[in-house]
Design an enzyme around this catalytic site. Structure first.
Site, short mmCIF file in Angstrom:
data_model
loop_
_atom_site.label_atom_id
_atom_site.label_comp_id
_atom_site.label_asym_id
_atom_site.label_seq_id
_atom_site.Cartn_x
_atom_site.Cartn_y
_atom_site.Cartn_z
N ASP A 92 0.85 -1.19 0.00
CA ASP A 92 0.00 0.00 0.00
C ASP A 92 0.88 1.24 0.00
O ASP A 92 2.02 1.22 0.48
CB ASP A 92 -0.96 0.00 1.19
CG ASP A 92 -0.24 -0.14 2.53
OD1 ASP A 92 0.60 -1.04 2.65
OD2 ASP A 92 -0.52 0.65 3.45
N ASP A 123 8.47 4.66 -0.79
CA ASP A 123 7.70 4.07 0.32
C ASP A 123 6.57 3.20 -0.23
O ASP A 123 5.45 3.65 -0.36
CB ASP A 123 7.15 5.18 1.21
CG ASP A 123 6.41 4.67 2.42
OD1 ASP A 123 6.58 3.49 2.77
OD2 ASP A 123 5.67 5.46 3.03
N GLU A 157 -0.02 -1.03 5.91
CA GLU A 157 0.93 -0.34 6.80
C GLU A 157 0.64 1.15 6.92
O GLU A 157 0.82 1.74 7.98
CB GLU A 157 2.35 -0.58 6.29
CG GLU A 157 3.45 -0.19 7.27
CD GLU A 157 3.96 1.23 7.09
OE1 GLU A 157 4.81 1.65 7.89
OE2 GLU A 157 3.52 1.93 6.15
N GLU A 158 0.17 1.75 5.83
CA GLU A 158 -0.03 3.21 5.84
C GLU A 158 -1.14 3.65 6.80
O GLU A 158 -1.18 4.81 7.22
CB GLU A 158 -0.35 3.72 4.43
CG GLU A 158 0.79 3.56 3.42
CD GLU A 158 1.97 4.48 3.70
OE1 GLU A 158 1.87 5.33 4.60
OE2 GLU A 158 2.99 4.33 3.02
#
Length: 433
Positions: A92, A123, A157-158
């Site tokens: 993500d 990222d 994760e975000e």
């Protein structure tokens, strides 16, 4: 380390730079922004197929509908005797905002001035692409791994959705793990973050016309505004935050990094009522040697003491809800902290691999942000954060990644995998087959 292998890896990666950048471009083309999330099935299917092509057996399952994890397993030929490794990354990416501010489409990667641009390159699709390419290269060079290699491609994760924790819960483990998230090629541990809701709820609800009776002598109504009482809670949190700043520290962090931020406040029901409800959303940063459960206890103990000293809060005490599995679903998240063991054979070998491939000493220290690495560390897996990309580029408009750094990372990871998975457990002796 095997000098011939080092030379081969160096020349192969340099000569096949276009292939690596092509793979990263393909990954960027999947718009896996989170929020809104629930959009990673396509990229995960791509990664699953890539792993299977390399001989991995794969496990794909939905953490949320439309957001599956993929774990690839490549069994080592002498797995009981040799070290196993997890390479972990999240698919993500951060939301893009107004695309008009971008120089080009965020999901059409392009190269310029020695960088590759696109949402997720830093990222952290750069780390994922380089890791997959490093594994492919080892296979093509006929490097047999004696220990198990595991690739975890996770979601969420975000927004604090613990895709990595779902891997741990499913029983995945190893002797060492590298989370290939944004670290500017530093080898890092991290502090932790937990969010929480502190709520005050009055047992009675009053019209604002009788507020006079609550706050003046002789009024006779034992009531209070939950919003005003929350001011005492906030003051108590500030006292504890100052106490922490004075009494706690951790090497690699500026003093006072352990903060309690009153981030969001919600309260009251209508202008004609005395507020009978107030909720405060806090974000707590803590050090690598602290566990979030202990941090929670400290905060609750202090705030309960503040409440006990107030005549109204004593009978209407604050309630606490900590963490959460998703900022999207339940407005909460946990990122456990991670201490890095610089004496662990895995960390030493990663640093040694860096030095041998790049001819300089790596920077070993602490990340100023948080990643999924804490979930692996909390599960008892020695873990390091090590990946390409700079934090200042990670969520930026026109996100970019230096191409040379991407190549350097690929080289270090490739030799590290080859060496670590051919090192006997609990030994420093290694063989390249």
């Amino acid at each position: 380390m095997n000098a011939d292998l080092i030379e081969k890896i160096n020349s192969e990666i340099d000569s096949r730079k276009g292939e690596l950048l092509g793979l990263l471009t393909e990954l960027v083309a999947y718009p896996t922004v989170s929020p809104p999330a629930r959009n990673t099935d396509g990229v995960q299917e791509f990664i699953k197929a890539y792993l299977e092509e390399l001989g991995f057996t794969t496990d794909k399952w939905d953490v949320y509908p439309g957001d599956p994890n993929v774990v690839g397993m490549l069994p080592g030929k002498s797995a009981e005797q040799y070290n196993s490794l997890i390479v972990n990354g999240h698919v993500d990416v951060a939301e893009v905002g107004d695309t008009k501010e971008w120089g080009a489409s965020p999901f059409e990667a392009y190269q310029q001035d020695g960088h590759i641009y696109g949402r997720g390159v830093a990222d952290m699709k750069g780390g994922i692409a380089a890791s997959l390419f490093a594994i492919k290269l080892l296979k093509e060079l006929d490097i047999t791994l004696s220990g198990d290699l595991q690739f975890q491609s996770v979601i969420g994760e975000e927004v604090g959705e613990a895709g990595t924790q779902a891997c741990v819960d499913r029983g995945y483990s190893a002797d060492y793990a590298v989370v290939v998230d944004t670290s500017d090629l530093h080898i890092e541990g991290q502090g932790g973050v937990i969010t929480g809701w502190i709520t005050i709820q009055s047992k009675e609800t009053y019209h604002d016309g009788i507020r006079r009776k609550m706050i003046h002598a002789g009024g006779g109504v034992k009531g209070a505004s939950a919003i005003e009482k929350m001011m005492k809670i906030i003051a108590g949190l500030q006292e504890l935050e100052r106490h922490w700043a004075v009494t706690k520290s951790y090497e690699g962090f500026p003093p006072g990094t352990n903060t309690i931020n009153p981030a969001v406040i919600e309260g009251g029901r209508h202008a004609a009522f005395v507020a009978d409800h107030c909720a405060l959303w806090v974000t707590v940063h803590f050090y690598p040697n602290e566990d979030y459960e202990e941090v929670i206890k400290e905060i609750e103990q202090h705030i309960n003491a503040v409440a006990a000293a107030d005549p109204w809060l004593r009978y209407n005490p604050p309630e606490f809800v900590w963490g959460g599995k998703s900022m999207i679903v339940d407005r909460g998240e946990i990122f456990p902290s991670l201490e890095i063991d610089i004496e662990h054979p895995g960390t030493k070998l990663l640093a040694d691999s860096f030095e041998k491939m790049l001819h300089e000493q790596p920077n070993i220290g602490m990340s100023t942000t948080v990643t999924d690495a804490g979930w692996l560390g909390r599960a008892g897996i020695p873990t390091a954060i090590f990946g390409p990309g700079k934090l200042e580029d990670a969520h930026a408009v026109d996100e970019k990644l230096e191409i040379q750094q991407l190549l350097d990372f690929t080289k270090v990871l490739a030799i590290f995998i080859a060496e670590w998975c051919n090192t006997k457990k609990e030994e420093n002796h290694h063989e390249i087959f």
